[in-house]
Design an enzyme around this catalytic site. Structure first.
Site, short mmCIF file in Angstrom:
data_model
loop_
_atom_site.label_atom_id
_atom_site.label_comp_id
_atom_site.label_asym_id
_atom_site.label_seq_id
_atom_site.Cartn_x
_atom_site.Cartn_y
_atom_site.Cartn_z
N ARG A 174 -10.79 -3.61 12.52
CA ARG A 174 -11.20 -3.36 11.14
C ARG A 174 -12.47 -4.14 10.82
NH1 ARG A 174 -6.71 -2.19 7.98
NH2 ARG A 174 -8.15 -1.87 6.24
N LYS A 212 0.82 -1.21 0.00
CA LYS A 212 0.00 0.00 0.00
C LYS A 212 0.86 1.27 0.00
CE LYS A 212 -3.64 -2.47 2.47
NZ LYS A 212 -4.53 -2.50 3.66
#
Length: 258
Positions: A248, A51
Site C-alpha cells: 500500500r 470499513k
C-alpha cells in the site's frame, strides 16, 4: 479505499434512508444471493464496523457490505433509474428511497447472530462504541518487530484506519513508517491521535488534518508526494509498504520523520 470516517458517513446516509421503513424491493445482483428477497421486512439499522457495513433487518438477518476500492452506496428517490453503465450489485428500496450499491467489493446476507463470523476478527473500531485504546495498543505490541506503518493498517489491530490517516498520524507524531512497533514508546498517544483525527472528520465530507479546509491545504503529507513539507521544506517521499500483492501507498517527510 474509503477509510473508517467515510464508511461511518455512509452508514449515516443509509440509516437516514432505510431505518424504520419496510423494504418494497431488494435486488441482490451477486450469484450467491440472487434469489434472496427481503421485501416486506423492516430495516432496523445500519452500523459501520471499521470499513464494513452491517444493515440489519427484521427476522434476524444482516446485509453485510464492504466498499473495497471503488464501491459506494448511492441514495436516490424510489423508482429512479440508475445511470447506464453503473455496476449495481445490490438495491434496497422502500416507498420513498432506494439505496443502490455500486461496485461493492463484498455483499453477504447472513443471520444477525453470525455477524461475528464476518467482523469478529477486527480490532477496536476507531469510531465505534467499543473503542479501547489500551486494547489497540496491546494488539499492536504483540508483533514488536513489525513496522508501525504495516501494523497500523492491519485491521486486526484497530479497525478503520487506512493509507490517508496512517500517513497523517505518523507525520503529526514525527514517527517514520519503517520504525518497529517495539521502538515506539508512546503507542497510546499515537493511536489516540489517529482516533481523534477520524472522529473530527466523521461527519464532514473530505479529510482535513491541518485544520485548513481549503482544497490544497487539507493534509500534511498525503497527496503531496514530491512537494515541500509544510513544516520543514523537505520534499515529501512516496513509497510502498507491505508484502505483494498487499503493498500500500505510504508518504512521509524525511525531515520531520527521521
Amino acid at each position: 479505499m474509503p477509510e473508517g470516517d467515510a464508511v461511518y458517513r455512509t452508514a449515516l446516509r443509509l440509516r437516514g434512508a432505510l431505518d424504520g421503513r419496510v423494504l418494497t424491493r431488494s435486488d441482490f445482483r451477486v450469484p450467491r444471493h440472487a434469489t434472496a428477497d427481503l421485501s416486506g421486512r423492516r430495516v432496523l439499522t445500519t452500523v459501520s464496523r471499521g470499513k464494513h457495513l452491517l444493515t440489519r433487518v427484521e427476522g434476524g438477518l444482516t446485509v453485510h457490505t464492504h466498499l473495497r476500492m471503488d464501491g459506494s452506496w448511492q441514495i436516490m428517490p424510489a423508482g429512479r433509474r440508475t445511470a447506464p453503465g453503473d455496476q449495481v450489485r445490490l438495491v434496497l428500496a422502500n416507498e420513498q428511497w432506494q439505496a443502490v450499491g455500486v461496485k461493492l467489493g463484498m455483499v453477504d446476507l447472513v443471520r444477525t447472530s453470525d455477524e461475528p463470523r464476518l467482523v469478529g476478527h477486527l480490532g477496536p473500531d476507531l469510531l465505534g462504541a467499543d473503542w479501547d485504546v489500551r486494547e489497540a495498543v496491546r494488539r499492536l505490541r504483540q508483533a514488536p518487530e513489525r513496522t508501525i506503518g504495516e501494523a497500523l493498517l492491519d485491521q486486526r489491530n484497530l479497525a478503520g484506519i487506512g493509507t490517508i490517516y496512517r500517513a497523517e498520524t505518523l507525520f503529526l507524531r514525527g514517527v517514520n513508517p519503517w520504525r518497529r512497533v517495539g521502538e515506539i514508546e508512546d503507542l497510546e498517544g499515537l493511536v489516540g491521535l489517529a482516533q481523534r483525527l477520524l472522529d473530527a472528520n466523521k461527519t464532514n465530507a473530505g479529510t482535513v488534518t491541518t485544520g485548513d479546509r481549503r482544497p490544497a491545504s487539507q493534509t500534511w503529507v498525503y497527496g503531496r508526494a514530491g512537494r515541500p513539507c509544510r513544516r520543514c521544506g523537505t520534499r515529501i517521499s512516496r513509497g510502498e509498504m507491505g508484502a505483494q500483492p498487499q503493498e500500500r501507498l505510504i508518504l512521509w517527510c524525511g525531515g520531520c520523520q527521521p
